[in-house]
Design a protein around this motif. Structure first.
Motif, PDB file in Angstrom:
ATOM      1  N   ASP A  62       0.863  -1.171   0.000  1.00 19.22           N
ATOM      2  CA  ASP A  62       0.000   0.000   0.000  1.00 19.22           C
ATOM      3  C   ASP A  62       0.906   1.230   0.000  1.00 19.22           C
ATOM      4  O   ASP A  62       1.489   1.591   1.017  1.00 19.22           O
ATOM      5  N   TYR A 223      -6.729  -7.596   7.944  1.00 19.51           N
ATOM      6  CA  TYR A 223      -5.269  -7.484   7.854  1.00 19.51           C
ATOM      7  C   TYR A 223      -4.767  -7.889   6.476  1.00 19.51           C
ATOM      8  O   TYR A 223      -5.159  -8.911   5.931  1.00 19.51           O
ATOM      9  N   ARG A 224      -3.857  -7.058   5.956  1.00 17.19           N
ATOM     10  CA  ARG A 224      -3.283  -7.353   4.639  1.00 17.19           C
ATOM     11  C   ARG A 224      -1.773  -7.443   4.656  1.00 17.19           C
ATOM     12  O   ARG A 224      -1.170  -7.790   3.645  1.00 17.19           O
ATOM     13  N   ASN A 226       2.327  -6.677   6.931  1.00 16.78           N
ATOM     14  CA  ASN A 226       3.141  -6.156   8.010  1.00 16.78           C
ATOM     15  C   ASN A 226       4.242  -5.278   7.419  1.00 16.78           C
ATOM     16  O   ASN A 226       4.286  -5.042   6.209  1.00 16.78           O
ATOM     17  N   TYR A 236       3.620 -13.307   5.299  1.00 18.25           N
ATOM     18  CA  TYR A 236       3.215 -12.250   4.385  1.00 18.25           C
ATOM     19  C   TYR A 236       4.406 -11.405   3.956  1.00 18.25           C
ATOM     20  O   TYR A 236       5.331 -11.178   4.733  1.00 18.25           O
ATOM     21  N   ARG A 239       3.707  -5.182   3.466  1.00 17.21           N
ATOM     22  CA  ARG A 239       2.552  -4.470   2.924  1.00 17.21           C
ATOM     23  C   ARG A 239       2.780  -2.968   2.962  1.00 17.21           C
ATOM     24  O   ARG A 239       2.267  -2.229   2.137  1.00 17.21           O
ATOM     25  N   THR A 283      -1.664 -11.141  15.872  1.00 14.59           N
ATOM     26  CA  THR A 283      -2.697 -10.913  14.868  1.00 14.59           C
ATOM     27  C   THR A 283      -2.951 -12.201  14.090  1.00 14.59           C
ATOM     28  O   THR A 283      -2.171 -13.168  14.184  1.00 14.59           O
ATOM     29  N   ASN A 305      -2.924  -0.981   9.030  1.00 14.44           N
ATOM     30  CA  ASN A 305      -3.816  -1.955   8.394  1.00 14.44           C
ATOM     31  C   ASN A 305      -5.254  -1.458   8.368  1.00 14.44           C
ATOM     32  O   ASN A 305      -5.973  -1.661   7.382  1.00 14.44           O
ATOM     33  N   SER A 308      -5.528   1.262   5.710  1.00 14.78           N
ATOM     34  CA  SER A 308      -5.481   0.631   4.388  1.00 14.78           C
ATOM     35  C   SER A 308      -6.812  -0.032   4.053  1.00 14.78           C
ATOM     36  O   SER A 308      -7.297   0.046   2.918  1.00 14.78           O
ATOM     37  N   MET A 309      -7.420  -0.685   5.038  1.00 10.90           N
ATOM     38  CA  MET A 309      -8.715  -1.324   4.828  1.00 10.90           C
ATOM     39  C   MET A 309      -9.773  -0.301   4.429  1.00 10.90           C
ATOM     40  O   MET A 309     -10.576  -0.531   3.509  1.00 10.90           O
TER      41      MET A 309
END
Length: 425
Positions: A62, A223-224, A226, A236, A239, A283, A305, A308-309
């Motif tokens: 992001d 959550y998308r 870290n 992940y 992000r 998380t 997060n 961003s959401m």
């Protein structure tokens, strides 16, 4: 006989839910404390964590948000860090730290105050508080009577947003699992927005308005990702772009990284290789989503997060139970199971345990699979806990109903229970 069969099926369904109610209320008295280690490990897990950790595709970074580590900087050093970032024209600056009181370093306080005043759009954190008496009069977390903010000389023209997150932890050192947050809360009669929501309002007013119009008292965080994760607490990729303390002080970044972006300042250890647990949460992205493990995300990244959401309008929706749909579904599935199991009980008594247990395992496995796949594909959370509990209890509870409850109301059966035949000599 057919009429009695259906009456028994209805009564047995009621009996199953009565057993569930009793079990729930008994466990509130902590009678089974010996099993607490098992309960705590499972309580910190949600089945949808599997989707977060293993099934979702890796998201793209992001680029709207940059996270900056403040480490252990004193106020003068922090002021210098913020001034460096501010000269590259960020659109919003959010600071996830309280400035309580004044320090003996008066020049440091003055420097920080002046630097914060120079930021065009500044958001500072606040904290929702309840006095003991107010908490007694207004139980729950919907209403508060006071707001903790930084000293007035810091960010006099700043916006504020509360940083409270939903966890079961009582202290910073406790196990803190964060899955949801409150978008808005009232302090007395005045509405206040969460830190992340306030930043989103300033950056993209319409998207933030759309988010608040959902009207949810609690929102699950979708959550998308870290920041840099040198200890691989998650699988992940990064992000969010992140700058460590030295990166900023040495200006080791390109100006385009900051210009017109949201920049969040917060504590993320002494540096990115620090293993500190301070202001760090567990998380759903954690690779180890049940039992003991290490926390994987700092509080400021949790806020990133959430922002961003909201900006991507990528929310987690769930089964709306305001109309009791979840309970109705649980009753319906439980009744179907009771009817099926009753038929097996009378027609295939020798096979009852084996067949019913197999059906229960298949049903529970199928429902869990559907929950995970629906969440993974559509970010839709099916809250079917009552349904799963009803399925798990149906088989054994039905035996108790037919073998004990029903016989209690039969005169001949009661006579058999309390009559002891003498053995012939």
């Amino acid at each position: 006989m057919k009429k009695q069969f259906w009456i028994d099926s209805i009564l047995a369904t009621i009996f199953v839910f009565s057993i569930m109610w009793i079990i729930f209320n008994v466990t509130q008295f902590k009678i089974f404390d010996a099993f607490d280690p098992i309960g705590e490990a499972l309580d910190d897990m949600d089945i949808t964590d599997v989707a977060f950790s293993n099934l979702r595709e890796d998201p793209l970074p992001d680029t709207n948000i940059v996270v900056v580590n403040i480490g252990y900087l004193n106020r003068a050093e922090l002021a210098h860090e913020i001034s460096i970032i501010n000269k590259y024209d960020p659109k919003i600056v959010g600071v996830d730290i309280f400035f309580d009181g004044l320090k003996s370093d008066t020049l440091g306080d003055v420097f920080l105050s002046n630097v914060l005043d120079e930021v065009d759009s500044l958001v500072l954190v606040s904290e929702l508080l309840q006095t003991p008496q107010f908490a007694i009069e207004h139980p729950g977390d919907d209403y508060f009577d006071s707001l903790h903010t930084s000293h007035p000389i810091f960010g006099g023209g700043a916006y504020h947003g509360f940083a409270n997150l939903f966890t079961d932890a009582e202290t910073q050192e406790d196990f803190k699992t964060c899955r949801a947050f409150p978008p808005q809360r009232k302090v007395k009669k005045e509405s206040n927005e969460a830190f992340a929501v306030k930043i989103a309002q300033l950056y993209a007013p319409q998207k933030a308005s759309n988010f608040l119009e959902r009207g949810n008292a609690s929102e699950v965080i979708n959550y998308r990702g870290n920041i840099i994760d040198p200890f691989t607490r998650t699988d992940y990729p990064n992000r969010f772009y992140a700058l460590d303390v030295d990166d900023v002080l040495k200006e080791n970044f390109v100006p385009g990284l900051i210009k017109d972006k949201i920049v969040l300042f917060g504590y993320m250890g002494k540096d990115f290789f620090d293993t500190s647990w301070d202001d760090k949460f567990f998380t759903p992205l954690n690779k180890k989503y049940a039992g003991k493990t290490n926390p994987d995300m700092y509080g400021v990244v949790v806020h990133a997060n959430i922002i961003s959401m909201i900006l991507n309008e990528d929310y987690v929706n769930d089964l709306n139970d305001k109309e009791g749909f979840g309970i109705v579904l649980a009753i319906l599935i439980c009744f179907v199971n009771v009817v099926l199991f009753s038929y097996i009980y009378y027609r295939l008594p020798d096979w009852y345990d084996g067949i019913t247990k197999t059906i229960q395992l298949l049903e529970i496995g199928l429902i869990l699979f559907v929950i995970v796949m629906v969440f993974s594909a559509y970010s839709f959370k099916l809250n079917l806990v009552i349904t799963l509990a009803a399925i798990a209890l149906a088989g054994d509870a039905l035996e108790v109903y037919y073998g004990v409850v029903k016989n209690i109301f039969n005169k001949e059966k009661r006579k058999q229970l309390f009559t002891i035949k003498r053995k012939a000599v």
